[in-house]
Structures are given as structure tokens and as C-alpha cells.
Write a protein that holds these residues in place. Structure first.
Motif, PDB file in Angstrom:
ATOM      1  N   LYS A 175     -13.341   8.251  18.140  1.00 42.96           N
ATOM      2  CA  LYS A 175     -13.352   6.969  18.836  1.00 42.96           C
ATOM      3  C   LYS A 175     -13.978   5.928  17.918  1.00 42.96           C
ATOM      4  O   LYS A 175     -15.082   6.126  17.412  1.00 42.96           O
ATOM      5  N   GLY A 176     -13.281   4.846  17.674  1.00 45.76           N
ATOM      6  CA  GLY A 176     -13.779   3.831  16.762  1.00 45.76           C
ATOM      7  C   GLY A 176     -13.560   4.252  15.312  1.00 45.76           C
ATOM      8  O   GLY A 176     -13.143   5.375  15.020  1.00 45.76           O
ATOM      9  N   ARG A 177     -13.844   3.337  14.421  1.00 41.28           N
ATOM     10  CA  ARG A 177     -13.634   3.616  13.000  1.00 41.28           C
ATOM     11  C   ARG A 177     -14.693   2.898  12.190  1.00 41.28           C
ATOM     12  O   ARG A 177     -14.956   1.708  12.407  1.00 41.28           O
ATOM     13  N   PHE A 178     -15.312   3.605  11.276  1.00 38.89           N
ATOM     14  CA  PHE A 178     -16.329   3.025  10.406  1.00 38.89           C
ATOM     15  C   PHE A 178     -15.704   2.619   9.074  1.00 38.89           C
ATOM     16  O   PHE A 178     -14.830   3.306   8.557  1.00 38.89           O
ATOM     17  N   ASP A 179     -16.186   1.494   8.538  1.00 38.27           N
ATOM     18  CA  ASP A 179     -15.764   1.030   7.219  1.00 38.27           C
ATOM     19  C   ASP A 179     -16.981   0.922   6.314  1.00 38.27           C
ATOM     20  O   ASP A 179     -18.123   0.864   6.784  1.00 38.27           O
ATOM     21  N   ASN A 180     -16.744   0.860   5.026  1.00 41.51           N
ATOM     22  CA  ASN A 180     -17.801   0.689   4.051  1.00 41.51           C
ATOM     23  C   ASN A 180     -18.503  -0.645   4.309  1.00 41.51           C
ATOM     24  O   ASN A 180     -17.857  -1.686   4.390  1.00 41.51           O
ATOM     25  N   ALA A 181     -19.824  -0.619   4.438  1.00 46.69           N
ATOM     26  CA  ALA A 181     -20.579  -1.841   4.738  1.00 46.69           C
ATOM     27  C   ALA A 181     -21.044  -2.552   3.476  1.00 46.69           C
ATOM     28  O   ALA A 181     -21.558  -3.669   3.548  1.00 46.69           O
ATOM     29  N   ASP A 182     -20.874  -1.930   2.322  1.00 50.65           N
ATOM     30  CA  ASP A 182     -21.339  -2.511   1.063  1.00 50.65           C
ATOM     31  C   ASP A 182     -20.161  -2.665   0.099  1.00 50.65           C
ATOM     32  O   ASP A 182     -19.344  -1.756  -0.056  1.00 50.65           O
ATOM     33  N   GLY A 183     -20.090  -3.798  -0.535  1.00 49.68           N
ATOM     34  CA  GLY A 183     -19.047  -4.004  -1.527  1.00 49.68           C
ATOM     35  C   GLY A 183     -17.711  -4.329  -0.886  1.00 49.68           C
ATOM     36  O   GLY A 183     -17.578  -4.410   0.338  1.00 49.68           O
ATOM     37  N   PRO A 184     -16.676  -4.510  -1.712  1.00 50.40           N
ATOM     38  CA  PRO A 184     -15.353  -4.876  -1.193  1.00 50.40           C
ATOM     39  C   PRO A 184     -14.731  -3.747  -0.379  1.00 50.40           C
ATOM     40  O   PRO A 184     -14.872  -2.577  -0.717  1.00 50.40           O
ATOM     41  N   GLN A 185     -14.078  -4.107   0.695  1.00 45.03           N
ATOM     42  CA  GLN A 185     -13.420  -3.128   1.554  1.00 45.03           C
ATOM     43  C   GLN A 185     -11.944  -3.073   1.158  1.00 45.03           C
ATOM     44  O   GLN A 185     -11.135  -3.873   1.595  1.00 45.03           O
ATOM     45  N   LEU A 186     -11.590  -2.133   0.289  1.00 40.50           N
ATOM     46  CA  LEU A 186     -10.237  -2.055  -0.228  1.00 40.50           C
ATOM     47  C   LEU A 186      -9.293  -1.379   0.747  1.00 40.50           C
ATOM     48  O   LEU A 186      -8.116  -1.682   0.805  1.00 40.50           O
ATOM     49  N   LYS A 187      -9.809  -0.401   1.504  1.00 42.54           N
ATOM     50  CA  LYS A 187      -9.001   0.280   2.504  1.00 42.54           C
ATOM     51  C   LYS A 187      -9.933   0.856   3.568  1.00 42.54           C
ATOM     52  O   LYS A 187     -11.117   1.102   3.300  1.00 42.54           O
ATOM     53  N   PRO A 188      -9.429   1.083   4.781  1.00 42.32           N
ATOM     54  CA  PRO A 188     -10.290   1.639   5.840  1.00 42.32           C
ATOM     55  C   PRO A 188     -10.781   3.033   5.478  1.00 42.32           C
ATOM     56  O   PRO A 188     -10.103   3.783   4.766  1.00 42.32           O
ATOM     57  N   GLU A 189     -11.985   3.379   5.941  1.00 38.03           N
ATOM     58  CA  GLU A 189     -12.478   4.739   5.756  1.00 38.03           C
ATOM     59  C   GLU A 189     -11.598   5.698   6.560  1.00 38.03           C
ATOM     60  O   GLU A 189     -11.060   5.330   7.611  1.00 38.03           O
ATOM     61  N   PRO A 190     -11.430   6.926   6.097  1.00 38.02           N
ATOM     62  CA  PRO A 190     -10.588   7.887   6.821  1.00 38.02           C
ATOM     63  C   PRO A 190     -11.201   8.269   8.162  1.00 38.02           C
ATOM     64  O   PRO A 190     -12.402   8.118   8.386  1.00 38.02           O
ATOM     65  N   LEU A 191     -10.359   8.786   9.052  1.00 37.20           N
ATOM     66  CA  LEU A 191     -10.827   9.235  10.362  1.00 37.20           C
ATOM     67  C   LEU A 191     -11.413  10.642  10.302  1.00 37.20           C
ATOM     68  O   LEU A 191     -12.144  11.053  11.202  1.00 37.20           O
ATOM     69  N   SER A 192     -11.083  11.393   9.261  1.00 36.73           N
ATOM     70  CA  SER A 192     -11.674  12.722   9.070  1.00 36.73           C
ATOM     71  C   SER A 192     -11.976  12.889   7.599  1.00 36.73           C
ATOM     72  O   SER A 192     -11.220  12.417   6.744  1.00 36.73           O
ATOM     73  N   MET A 193     -13.089  13.569   7.307  1.00 37.68           N
ATOM     74  CA  MET A 193     -13.506  13.666   5.908  1.00 37.68           C
ATOM     75  C   MET A 193     -14.467  14.838   5.721  1.00 37.68           C
ATOM     76  O   MET A 193     -15.030  15.372   6.686  1.00 37.68           O
ATOM     77  N   MET A 194     -14.653  15.193   4.457  1.00 39.38           N
ATOM     78  CA  MET A 194     -15.701  16.120   4.059  1.00 39.38           C
ATOM     79  C   MET A 194     -16.773  15.283   3.382  1.00 39.38           C
ATOM     80  O   MET A 194     -16.549  14.729   2.300  1.00 39.38           O
ATOM     81  N   HIS A 195     -17.899  15.127   4.053  1.00 43.62           N
ATOM     82  CA  HIS A 195     -19.011  14.364   3.477  1.00 43.62           C
ATOM     83  C   HIS A 195     -19.889  15.366   2.729  1.00 43.62           C
ATOM     84  O   HIS A 195     -20.729  16.030   3.311  1.00 43.62           O
ATOM     85  N   ALA A 196     -19.639  15.484   1.425  1.00 37.93           N
ATOM     86  CA  ALA A 196     -20.297  16.527   0.638  1.00 37.93           C
ATOM     87  C   ALA A 196     -21.785  16.257   0.480  1.00 37.93           C
ATOM     88  O   ALA A 196     -22.271  15.144   0.728  1.00 37.93           O
ATOM     89  N   GLN A 197     -22.505  17.308   0.061  1.00 37.35           N
ATOM     90  CA  GLN A 197     -23.931  17.156  -0.233  1.00 37.35           C
ATOM     91  C   GLN A 197     -24.096  15.998  -1.219  1.00 37.35           C
ATOM     92  O   GLN A 197     -23.278  15.798  -2.116  1.00 37.35           O
ATOM     93  N   THR A 198     -25.156  15.225  -1.030  1.00 35.26           N
ATOM     94  CA  THR A 198     -25.276  14.002  -1.814  1.00 35.26           C
ATOM     95  C   THR A 198     -26.726  13.626  -2.059  1.00 35.26           C
ATOM     96  O   THR A 198     -27.604  13.933  -1.256  1.00 35.26           O
ATOM     97  N   GLN A 199     -26.962  12.952  -3.176  1.00 31.81           N
ATOM     98  CA  GLN A 199     -28.278  12.391  -3.454  1.00 31.81           C
ATOM     99  C   GLN A 199     -28.252  10.865  -3.318  1.00 31.81           C
ATOM    100  O   GLN A 199     -29.138  10.170  -3.785  1.00 31.81           O
TER     101      GLN A 199
END
Length: 272
Positions: A52-76
Motif C-alpha cells: 500500500k503506497g509507494r516510497f521514493d528516494n528522498a535525497d537527490g534526483p528522482q530518476l524513477k520510482p522505487e520498486p514495490l518489492s526489493m531485496m534491501h541488502a545488509q548495508t553500512q
């Protein structure tokens, strides 16, 4: 907060070696009201579905919408996302060594990345997304995703038991380990251990433990009984500067800013 719903569910026993939990996060907001979520550095991996709803990148240029499903890998890294109006997200929180078994690539190849499931899994990923987004409720989503993960895990080679044990031990210790003596107990040379650990976790052991210590600090959000000085010491930091530097790198906030009580995307931490 009555408009916020967040909860976790333990995985079935057959998935417990690879799945830490399933979770859902929902918030009711007026139409078009913006909401910014900040994801923090994390030592584990998430598979996420925005039903429900869709999140987009809040920083920098928004070139395309964020996907509705993803693998958010381990990150620093920390990231910021924005949506408008009410939203609902369902996810599964995976140990990082689930990635090689699910996708046949080392965890290190996905570190700090957030690929969509269509790219990772092709038609299979598109079908899974379709089923998850159109499920009746989150209980059905958990069944769908559990069955998918079980099937996928059975098709792939199991992660090395020694490294699975090392990663889980480090997590249970919140990163508070002596690295030289820790590696010795697994009967591998330090070079072998670090290579295999990075393949399965995505990070060197030192970096992994830094992220785990940071998360043990995050988990004290809302605890008014502990000072930031005591929190730093409790989480294994020997001075405030190291605590502040790690916290700022992994969250974008200083500890003082974060624990003040109005950090972006922290509302779910206030749900009892």
C-alpha cells in the motif's frame, strides 16, 4: 500512536536457521501528507513488499520510482525515502548468509545495494510480487513468503555451518567480541575466516561488529533511564567520539539528535 501499526512474527521452525522474523509496518495518514522514513545501516538483509503506497528516494534526483518489492541488502549506509498518505509494508528479516543460498551469489556482491525482485529473480520475482501485493492480509503474505523461501532454500546449497555459527554468535553478542580470540575458535586461519565471513555476511568481521554495536544502541530508543555516556559504554565504545562517529555514519544523526525523540522513521519503535 493509534495511526501506527508495527509488529514482528517469529518464523516457522523450518525457516528459523535463515529467517530472523517477519514484520509489518502500517501507518494511516491524510491523503497527500508526506512521510519520510530513514533506513539505518543494518547487519542483516530484508526482502520488502510495499503493498500500500509507494516510497521514493528522498535525497537527490528522482530518476524513477522505487520498486514495490526489493531485496534491501545488509548495508553500512543510511537512506531516506518519502511517501504521501497511508502506507503498508511487509517484510522478512533474513540472516545475511541466506542471500548466497537464495540467490547463488555472495552476500558481499549485494552489500549496500537495494535491487528489485524482478531484476534478482526474473519472472519468478514478478510472480511473487504480484501474489504478495494482492494477498488478502499480512497473515496470508507470511504464508506465501514462507512457502516461497522454503522452496527456494531447498533448491540451493546450504551455507557453511561454521560461518553461520560465527555470524549468529556475533549477533547474539551485539558485536561485543574480541576479534582475534573469536576467529580462533572456528579453527580456520584468519585469512580463511575473513574471506568466508565476508562472502556470507557482506562485511569484514570488524565492520560487522561495528554495525551490531550501533544497532544495540538504536534498540535503547525511548529508554530515558540511561545516559548517552552509559549507553556508549554499554555498547562497547570506549569513548564518546567513537560512539558519535559510528552513530553519525550509520544513521545520519548524532546520538543526541536521534534520542531526542523526533528522528525520521522512528515511529515504529514507539509502538508497544
Amino acid at each position: 500512536m493509534s495511526n501506527v501499526r508495527y509488529y514482528t512474527v517469529d518464523p516457522p521452525a523450518a525457516l528459523a536457521d535463515y529467517v530472523r522474523s517477519f514484520w509489518a509496518f502500517e501507518m494511516d495518514l491524510p491523503e497527500e501528507q508526506p512521510y519520510v522514513y530513514r533506513s539505518m545501516a543494518d547487519a542483516c538483509t530484508e526482502m520488502v513488499f510495499h503493498y500500500k503506497g509507494r516510497f521514493d528516494n528522498a535525497d537527490g534526483p528522482q530518476l524513477k520510482p522505487e520498486p514495490l518489492s526489493m531485496m534491501h541488502a545488509q548495508t553500512q549506509r543510511y537512506r531516506r525515502f518519502i511517501t504521501k498518505g497511508s502506507f503498508g509494508i511487509f517484510g522478512v528479516y533474513l540472516y545475511p548468509f541466506a542471500v548466497p543460498r537464495l540467490l547463488s551469489v555472495s552476500s558481499a556482491e549485494l552489500t549496500d545495494q537495494m535491487p528489485d525482485l524482478h531484476t534478482l529473480l526474473g519472472a519468478e520475482g514478478a510472480e511473487l510480487e504480484e501474489r504478495m501485493l494482492h494477498a488478502l492480509d499480512n497473515r496470508q503474505r507470511m504464508v506465501i513468503l514462507s512457502n516461497y523461501l522454503l522452496k527456494r532454500l531447498q533448491q540451493q546449497k546450504e551455507a557453511p555451518a561454521v560461518i553461520r555459527t560465527a555470524i549468529k554468535t556475533a549477533i547474539q553478542a551485539n558485536g561485543l567480541i574480541n576479534i582475534p580470540s573469536f576467529t580462533e575458535q572456528f579453527y580456520l586461519s584468519s585469512r580463511q575466516f575473513e574471506r568466508r565471513f565476508k562472502e556470507q555476511s557482506g562485511f569484514t568481521l570488524k565492520t560487522y561488529c561495528r554495525i551490531l554495536r550501533f544497532h544495540s544502541a538504536l534498540n535503547e530508543y525511548g529508554n530515558k533511564a540511561i545516559s548517552l555516556t552509559d549507553l556508549a559504554y554499554q555498547c562497547g565504545y570506549y569513548d564518546q567520539s567513537h560512539f558519535i562517529n559510528d552513530f553519525k555514519q550509520f544513521s545520519g544523526y548524532t546520538p543526541k539528535e536521534y534520542f531526542r525523540g523526533n528522528a525520521e522513521g522512528a515511529e515504529y519503535r514507539e509502538v508497544e
